[in-house]
Design an enzyme around this catalytic site. Sequence first.
Site, mmCIF file in Angstrom:
data_model
loop_
_atom_site.group_PDB
_atom_site.id
_atom_site.type_symbol
_atom_site.label_atom_id
_atom_site.label_comp_id
_atom_site.label_asym_id
_atom_site.label_seq_id
_atom_site.Cartn_x
_atom_site.Cartn_y
_atom_site.Cartn_z
ATOM 1 N N LYS A 76 35.974 14.734 32.161
ATOM 2 C CA LYS A 76 35.318 15.385 31.022
ATOM 3 C C LYS A 76 33.825 15.375 31.297
ATOM 4 O O LYS A 76 33.284 14.366 31.782
ATOM 5 C CB LYS A 76 35.650 14.602 29.751
ATOM 6 C CG LYS A 76 35.100 15.217 28.471
ATOM 7 C CD LYS A 76 35.594 14.446 27.237
ATOM 8 C CE LYS A 76 35.092 15.058 25.945
ATOM 9 N NZ LYS A 76 35.581 14.339 24.751
ATOM 10 N N SER A 151 37.706 17.092 21.150
ATOM 11 C CA SER A 151 36.682 17.724 21.944
ATOM 12 C C SER A 151 37.039 17.786 23.432
ATOM 13 O O SER A 151 36.367 18.476 24.182
ATOM 14 C CB SER A 151 35.364 16.967 21.787
ATOM 15 O OG SER A 151 35.511 15.635 22.258
ATOM 16 N N SER A 175 39.734 12.816 19.882
ATOM 17 C CA SER A 175 39.553 13.826 20.934
ATOM 18 C C SER A 175 40.372 13.640 22.200
ATOM 19 O O SER A 175 40.295 14.477 23.100
ATOM 20 C CB SER A 175 38.086 13.934 21.314
ATOM 21 O OG SER A 175 37.397 14.609 20.301
HETATM 22 N N1 GLN Z 1 37.017 15.915 15.603
HETATM 23 C C1 GLN Z 1 36.233 14.718 15.544
HETATM 24 C C2 GLN Z 1 34.777 15.064 15.446
HETATM 25 O O1 GLN Z 1 34.492 16.207 15.499
HETATM 26 C C3 GLN Z 1 36.488 13.834 16.721
HETATM 27 C C4 GLN Z 1 35.780 14.224 17.951
HETATM 28 C C5 GLN Z 1 35.955 13.221 19.058
HETATM 29 O O2 GLN Z 1 36.859 12.396 19.018
HETATM 30 N N2 GLN Z 1 35.046 13.254 20.009
HETATM 31 O O3 GLN Z 1 33.946 14.236 15.321
#
Ligand code: GLN
Length: 483
Positions: A76, A151, A175
């Site tokens: 990532k 994400s 995410s």
């Molecule tokens: N959807 C959550 C957010 O937008 C989690 C994102 C994540 O785990 N990086 O914060």
Amino acid sequence: MHQMTLAEIARGLADKKFSSEELTKVLLARITQLDPQLNSFISLTEELAIEQAKAADVRRANGESGALLGAPIAHKDLFCTQGIRTSCGSKMLDNFKAPYDATVVAKLAAAGAVTLGKTNMDEFAMGSANESSYYGAVKNPWNLEHVPGGSSGGSAAAVAARLLPAATATDTGGSIRQPAAFTNLTGLKPTYGRVSRWGMIAYASSLDQGGPLARTAEDCAIMLQGMAGFDQNDSTSIDEPVPDYSASLNESLQGLRIGVPKEYFSAGLDPRIAELIQNSIKELQKLGAVIKEISLPNMQHAIPAYYVIAPAEASSNLSRFDGVRFGHRCENPQNLIDLYKRSRGEGFGPEVQRRIMVGAYALSAGYYDAYYLKAQKIRRLVKNDFMAAFNEVDIILGPTTPNPAWKLGAKNSDPVAAYLEDVYTITANLAGLPGLSMPAGFVDGLPVGVQLLAPYFQEGRLLNVAHQYQLNTDWHTRTPTGF
Ligand code: GLN
């Protein structure tokens, strides 16, 4: 060749059926051919990959072995990679070449993994759809009109489309698990502190945790083995021995106590997903598990608490991107304030700006007690709910998401609608607990995930349950058409 899991690749390399270099070339060609449809990569690292693959082949020829030796993976794009662009999905870091490798990157490289590239992601890991990336949205290989989740959407789409067997990801509020659910993968968010955060660009430091995305629990065990462990460079890293995750995969589930929270089956859950979750429960019962209804009474407060704490930490973490210390710098600044304003205004996209504003507001004098402190108290209540539940059960099971992957653009005009989709995943981050999502079936051709949560440092148990489930079901083997 591209259909192989990490475990199969390890066997094939050990039996000299193919070399890491051959496999790497096949996958790089596949990425070049198919990724334009998906946009799952921000950078390809072909030269590095060939070099690492050749080195792994030499190590094997010299008698070394290891499940990751010669295995192609991707990172990532928030894990720092020395000399390679590490963009975090943001214009802010579009030209940032990290001066060092993140601990996770270094550990996997030392184990012999081959880095094919850096995967697309929501900007600064903020999102659930991978639509906030400066490099464009990622498409779901199961249906190109739908989001892959976020994400870590790039890692998920790439693995689901068989462009490579596994990838690293991070989970601040879901995410890893949510994109795993949306793309029919197995994804593991480890206990907070199990995997080093050093060199992992921070979103919300008390919630962020790196982990693997792969097709099977067996492969997640291999990846986690390479990623986990104490790191003196990360002050929240925990100095606990790393168990052999592959060794516990075949333990029996006889007598395993599975807790199913009654709050999980409320009005917001798609009834078709509820049915698939019930089917997965029956499957685990056949393997000897015992089901018990439990309660997590403070779950309803978790989303508001998370969406105060995460932006608050983000507003602090992202203050370093000011065009001076780090990040994009605007042209011809008139003075220092102009430099800050325009560099940050140009470098950050709308979702990141929104969160910085929410976070700065929640931390400001006069509002700190009302929002941030209150959210921290809720965080403790959420954790206490889990501690009480784990006195009665060994793992907790439920849906990973209330709905399957939505259409691209469907939630863009209403950020809160997307935040609500995190309801089942964020509690594990607030409590620091490990969680796993695994394939549980399909709704309208789109994958559905079942989530398992366990007490601290029980990643081995999550992988064990998921592996036994996968030995008896075939959802995780389904391949998206066209890939
Ligand atoms: N959807 C959550 C957010 O937008 C989690 C994102 C994540 O785990 N990086 O914060």
